[in-house]
Design a protein around this motif. Structure first.
Motif, mmCIF file in Angstrom:
data_model
loop_
_atom_site.group_PDB
_atom_site.id
_atom_site.type_symbol
_atom_site.label_atom_id
_atom_site.label_comp_id
_atom_site.label_asym_id
_atom_site.label_seq_id
_atom_site.Cartn_x
_atom_site.Cartn_y
_atom_site.Cartn_z
ATOM 1 N N GLU A 71 -12.488 1.986 -3.682
ATOM 2 C CA GLU A 71 -11.464 1.455 -2.780
ATOM 3 C C GLU A 71 -10.218 2.359 -2.788
ATOM 4 O OE1 GLU A 71 -9.339 -2.821 -1.820
ATOM 5 O OE2 GLU A 71 -9.940 -2.426 -3.879
ATOM 6 N N ARG A 105 -6.869 -1.205 1.998
ATOM 7 C CA ARG A 105 -6.082 -2.416 1.756
ATOM 8 C C ARG A 105 -4.681 -1.996 1.333
ATOM 9 N NH1 ARG A 105 -6.443 -6.227 -2.754
ATOM 10 N NH2 ARG A 105 -7.613 -4.627 -3.852
ATOM 11 N N THR A 145 -0.670 -9.083 0.308
ATOM 12 C CA THR A 145 -1.861 -8.261 0.062
ATOM 13 C C THR A 145 -2.755 -8.427 1.278
ATOM 14 O OG1 THR A 145 -1.708 -8.650 -2.321
ATOM 15 C CG2 THR A 145 -3.803 -7.836 -1.494
ATOM 16 N N LYS A 146 -3.007 -7.324 1.979
ATOM 17 C CA LYS A 146 -3.750 -7.396 3.249
ATOM 18 C C LYS A 146 -4.748 -6.251 3.343
ATOM 19 C CE LYS A 146 -1.210 -10.714 5.165
ATOM 20 N NZ LYS A 146 -1.769 -11.988 5.634
ATOM 21 N N THR A 147 -5.897 -6.527 3.985
ATOM 22 C CA THR A 147 -6.788 -5.417 4.322
ATOM 23 C C THR A 147 -6.213 -4.695 5.541
ATOM 24 O OG1 THR A 147 -8.154 -6.663 5.879
ATOM 25 C CG2 THR A 147 -8.790 -6.770 3.540
ATOM 26 N N LEU A 176 -6.269 1.972 -2.123
ATOM 27 C CA LEU A 176 -5.240 0.931 -2.001
ATOM 28 C C LEU A 176 -3.870 1.569 -1.798
ATOM 29 C CD1 LEU A 176 -4.747 -2.260 -2.452
ATOM 30 C CD2 LEU A 176 -3.891 -1.558 -4.669
#
Length: 293
Positions: free
Chosen positions: A30, A198, A210-212, A32
């Motif tokens: 991922e 994200r 916290t968002k995609t 981030l």
């Protein structure tokens, strides 16, 4: 699999400075984006991930290892770029890169050479004569040259010109394709938009969202700029859309969703010009920050 886990950490410096009950996790592969203005707690969080300081409360782990107690083992798995790099000014850039490679027990310098070529970096000169941008390139080479599975990058493009910022985005995209897990603090929104899966937003030491990236893109508004031939028509239209802002014959309007209804309403008027663009990540960021900064 959870690679990075930040669980309810607090590091209180007093006077409401530090981080407070911060939690987030990252999965393998991922990317981030860790977003927030200066002083919001990004670097304090990152320094705890690197094991440079211990949280007053809570726990920080990487690959199941405690970041403070197992810091030496953790750092073998992490390529790190600090926000402020401590350089040895009397060394040449090349000497400093080799010195850092020796510290990391690296024998093969081919990855470092490949990165210098990609970033168009001639590292033979003395560090003290180098620009901020050249020093930043050296920091990027050092972070990436070990080819670790995890990268933690604190404001990685600080001091880079736009061309090099684009090259850095390409570097991140290639690392992402290779399956690396990347935590990147940034204030350059195009950079985040083009690389991250994200985002975690931090304000005054607290996580505020916290968002995609998919969620952010799906829910963002569109900005419309509509030029009317006649000011009286602009006034009439603005009464239909009270949330709009009018500057003589020009209407500025933010709307979510499809444009069908808007275009249908505009068909009743003489339009001189029409521009539309999606809300930028920066505008979204300001929305979550309550319009501050």
């Amino acid at each position: 699999m959870s690679v990075i886990k930040v669980s309810h950490i607090t590091k209180d410096y007093g006077n409401q400075r530090g981080v407070f009950d911060v939690s987030f996790e990252m999965n393998e592969g991922e990317v981030l984006g860790f977003l927030g203005p200066n002083g919001s707690g990004k670097t304090t969080t990152i320094r705890q991930l690197m094991g440079f300081m211990k949280p007053d409360q809570g726990e920080v782990t990487i690959l199941g290892m405690d970041c403070f107690n197992d810091s030496a083992k953790v750092q073998e798995k992490v390529g790190y770029l600090p926000g402020e790099i401590a350089f040895m000014e009397d060394m040449s850039g090349l000497e400093f890169i080799r010195f850092m490679a020796k510290m990391k027990n690296m024998k093969d310098m081919s990855k470092a050479e490949e990165l210098m070529k990609f970033l168009e970096l001639d590292a033979r000169g003395k560090m003290k004569r180098m620009s901020k941008g050249m020093k930043q390139k050296i920091g990027i080479v050092i972070a990436f040259m070990q080819d670790t599975p995890i990268l933690i990058l604190d404001e990685p493009t600080s001091g880079l010109d736009p061309l090099m910022q684009n090259k850095f985005v390409e570097l991140i995209q290639n690392a992402k394709k290779a399956g690396k897990t990347i935590l990147m603090s940034s204030h350059i929104f195009e950079e985040v938009e083009n690389t991250c899966d994200r985002v975690v937003m931090i304000k005054e030491g607290h996580i505020v969202a916290t968002k995609t990236m998919d969620d952010l893109k799906k829910n963002r508004l569109k900005h419309y700029e509509i030029h009317f031939f006649d000011e009286s028509e602009a006034i009439a239209f603005s009464q239909k859309y009270p949330q709009s802002q009018r500057d003589k014959k020009i209407i500025h309007l933010m709307l979510k969703g499809h444009t069908n209804q808007l275009l249908q309403d505009l068909s009743e008027y003489d339009i001189d010009d029409f521009n539309a663009r999606p809300q930028s990540l920066e505008e979204l960021f300001l929305h979550y920050y309550g319009g501050e900064q």
